[in-house]
Design a protein around this motif. Sequence first.
Motif, PDB file in Angstrom:
ATOM      1  N   GLY A  90       0.876  -1.160   0.000  1.00 47.55           N
ATOM      2  CA  GLY A  90       0.000   0.000   0.000  1.00 47.55           C
ATOM      3  C   GLY A  90       0.921   1.220   0.000  1.00 47.55           C
ATOM      4  N   GLU A 148      -2.658   4.422  -2.302  1.00 44.16           N
ATOM      5  CA  GLU A 148      -3.039   3.437  -3.317  1.00 44.16           C
ATOM      6  C   GLU A 148      -2.621   2.052  -2.850  1.00 44.16           C
ATOM      7  N   GLU A 149      -3.548   1.135  -2.927  1.00 48.75           N
ATOM      8  CA  GLU A 149      -3.246  -0.254  -2.556  1.00 48.75           C
ATOM      9  C   GLU A 149      -2.633  -0.948  -3.768  1.00 48.75           C
ATOM     10  N   LYS A 150      -1.418  -1.459  -3.633  1.00 50.91           N
ATOM     11  CA  LYS A 150      -0.713  -2.208  -4.688  1.00 50.91           C
ATOM     12  C   LYS A 150      -0.803  -1.539  -6.063  1.00 50.91           C
ATOM     13  N   SER A 174     -18.899  -2.425   1.508  1.00 53.59           N
ATOM     14  CA  SER A 174     -17.533  -2.315   2.027  1.00 53.59           C
ATOM     15  C   SER A 174     -16.986  -3.686   2.402  1.00 53.59           C
ATOM     16  N   GLU A 175     -15.680  -3.845   2.226  1.00 57.58           N
ATOM     17  CA  GLU A 175     -15.040  -5.092   2.658  1.00 57.58           C
ATOM     18  C   GLU A 175     -14.613  -5.011   4.120  1.00 57.58           C
ATOM     19  N   ASP A 233     -12.291  -3.272   5.603  1.00 57.90           N
ATOM     20  CA  ASP A 233     -10.847  -3.430   5.733  1.00 57.90           C
ATOM     21  C   ASP A 233     -10.205  -2.053   5.922  1.00 57.90           C
ATOM     22  N   GLY A 287      -7.096  -0.922   5.114  1.00 62.62           N
ATOM     23  CA  GLY A 287      -6.373  -0.442   3.932  1.00 62.62           C
ATOM     24  C   GLY A 287      -7.284  -0.148   2.758  1.00 62.62           C
ATOM     25  N   LYS A 288      -8.316  -0.986   2.574  1.00 62.65           N
ATOM     26  CA  LYS A 288      -9.154  -0.837   1.380  1.00 62.65           C
ATOM     27  C   LYS A 288     -10.288   0.152   1.586  1.00 62.65           C
ATOM     28  N   ASN A 289     -10.795   0.264   2.784  1.00 63.96           N
ATOM     29  CA  ASN A 289     -12.005   1.058   3.005  1.00 63.96           C
ATOM     30  C   ASN A 289     -11.844   2.231   3.965  1.00 63.96           C
ATOM     31  N   PRO A 336      -9.014   5.009   2.908  1.00 59.71           N
ATOM     32  CA  PRO A 336      -9.483   5.812   1.772  1.00 59.71           C
ATOM     33  C   PRO A 336     -10.672   6.709   2.129  1.00 59.71           C
TER      34      PRO A 336
END
Lengths: 401, 370
Positions: free
Chosen positions: A163, A177-179, A213-214, A216, A218-220, A223
Amino acid sequence: MKKECVAMLLAGGQGSRLYVLTSDMAKPAVPFGGKYRIIDFPLSNCANSGIDTVGVLTQYRPLELNSYIGSGLPWDLDGDGGVHILPPYMGSAGGTWYKGTANAIYQNMGFIDLYSPEYVLILSGDHIYKMDYSRMLRRHKESGAACTISVMEVPWDEAPRFGIMAVDEEDLVTEFEEKPLHPKSNLASMGIYVFTWKKLREYLTEDERNPSSENDFGKNVIPAMLEAGERMAAYRFSGYWKDVGTLVSLWDANMDMLSLDSGLDLRDEAWPIYARSVNGPPAYFSGTCRVSHSAVNRGDEIEGTVENSVLSPNVVVGAGARVSYSVLLPGVTVEPGAVVEYAILGEKCRLGTGCHVGGAPDQTAPESWGLTALAPGCCVEAGRQVAPGTMLNRNGEEVAR
Amino acid sequence: MNGLHGIVFAYKNRSDLRELTQVRAAASIPFGGRHRAIDFVLSTLVNAGVTDVGLVLYGQYQSLLDHVGTGKDWNLSRKRGGLRLLPLFSDEREWGTVPFRGKMEVLGSVRSYLQQIRQDDVVLMDGDLVANLPLKEIYEAHQASGADITVVCGSDSTAAPDGTYIQADEEGRVREVLFRLHAPRGRRCMEVFLLSKELLLELVDECAAHDQFSFRRDVLQARKDQMNIRTYLWGGYVAQFRSVVGYYERSMQLLCPAVRRELFHPDRPIRAKGEDKSSTYIGADGVCINSLVAEGCNIEGRVENSVLFPGVTVAAGAEVRNCILFKETSVGSGTLLSHIIADKRVRVNPNRTLMGHAAYPVVLAKESVI
């Protein structure tokens, strides 16, 4: 009882990329570096940083981890505050498994509220590193951020695996940005966050209301906070840090422990890594053994040759046996004349006389080479050849990656 | 209640252990790479199901207190019972500087503690006895035999300074108790005694009334014909440190696998204070053979026939042979050590040569710099 900061350690990971090693235990419970387990690192960092209240979130095969943590005494976490195991639970309105990292914290807001903390530190249980969280907390307070993310510089070509944070001149995060395929910076998130609890509480509640939403961090959550224009600070860390989520990285980190040049110094008494230690007499080196560039522990009995390897407690290496470039977890027995090369052997594995497990990369065709891994309790019968890159389960059967 | 209560004596200072007991009681002498002598006694008690232990302390017990702490490491830190520390207060008596003349006098001074013992039976042991005794079986034998007192004896009669020797008949009844012998005869007494709490209190009072103070003279020797005193023979490994040479020899015996298997029997584990050092590291050019090495050592040089405690450093080019190096000793490069016992945190600088002999190992006092 009020605490300034409570740590929440995400230890629910299955660790599926450690394959057979985690068939019976959660990743944070996997032994590391001879006498430790992975979770000793964040727990010891907490103790050394003056954080005395830690919630450990578990859900995957928690037995090993629960009994290992016990009362928290080995990490001095058995007093005021202390270490608490937090599995998913049923409430009057039902309950669910932890759906994601953020959901795990959401489900335990009640626990955190018990201490009405100003800040919450989120840690993960699969990294090997030594870090003073009190400095990160200071950065968080000084920057007045809602969230502070620990980052480190990684080589540019490796950046797409992480990330990645873009920061401004004050090291405030401008983009995450994730990956990313084309990273804008080489500052990678280490998965360590400090949140102002009041803020995090709001975002977790909001995240929970979003069915897509997951759940998470990092993902949610991160951001969403950036989107809303929250002040997000980066905290730069330099020093040894390794995600030991794969067989290769777990093996690498064990090898790193052997050389001080790697930056991983476990002998430094100013920042001790604590562990629940097993009982046993000191290691015995017989008159015929040859041991070089290796780590050895309590209860080991060595008669054969050991080179560039890490031996956990209660390992036996018989006469004429050879162990090289390998990691032997607690209680492994290598019978006389057996050979182990480039392998990770799970707890209480037993290699029969004259068998050969794994192989050196220079003696194997490159496309078929790999580390060899044996599940805990696996017995390899005398004389058997186990090719490089093979994995055996508890019953000694080959399994695919 | 049914059961056994432990009383451990850690007050005698053995002057013939030279520098080793300058800074500590004999019960806290480091032994076997990671233990202190007291670990064996406490583990023996705990492995036999003993939950309450009184530890009698006198003189130089700071290091001992530091080691046993609350007794947590032996599971003796308990809400009820557990480890009780019994420091002796020397009261002003006519014999001046030697405040306690023998075990019976010591027991007399903790009489109020003895009275509160919950268990029916008591075992008396010395804090510096290194053995892994099957105390549970000994206690069962004591109960089955109907003895008033059971005395645990070694199966040999090796001469030990100040040793007590017991002669028994075929049935195990004690017939003769001897000490101060030049040529020992009978079995060597391990100073482990089992008797009932009731009898112990009676003996303590009787001895006090007659100004008697010695357990072996005033109880065993004087009362062997009136009372049913029996022996229990233990043929296993026993170390009672009475001299530096004896300590050295006993330590070196641990390099023999059979001795280790017996002393560190997996069914009766010897517990010790925890240690937070990292794994031991043997360097690329390090050599370590026929040695016992505890955690946290860093060996870049050559180590042979030695016992290393936690955190010992042996630099590249250094050679350590037939040595016992206590915690955090460091040996500089180019240095040769042979037949040396180095106490805690001794620093031997580079290019030194120090050699003792098996018959006279040289002891380097704690924290000395050579």
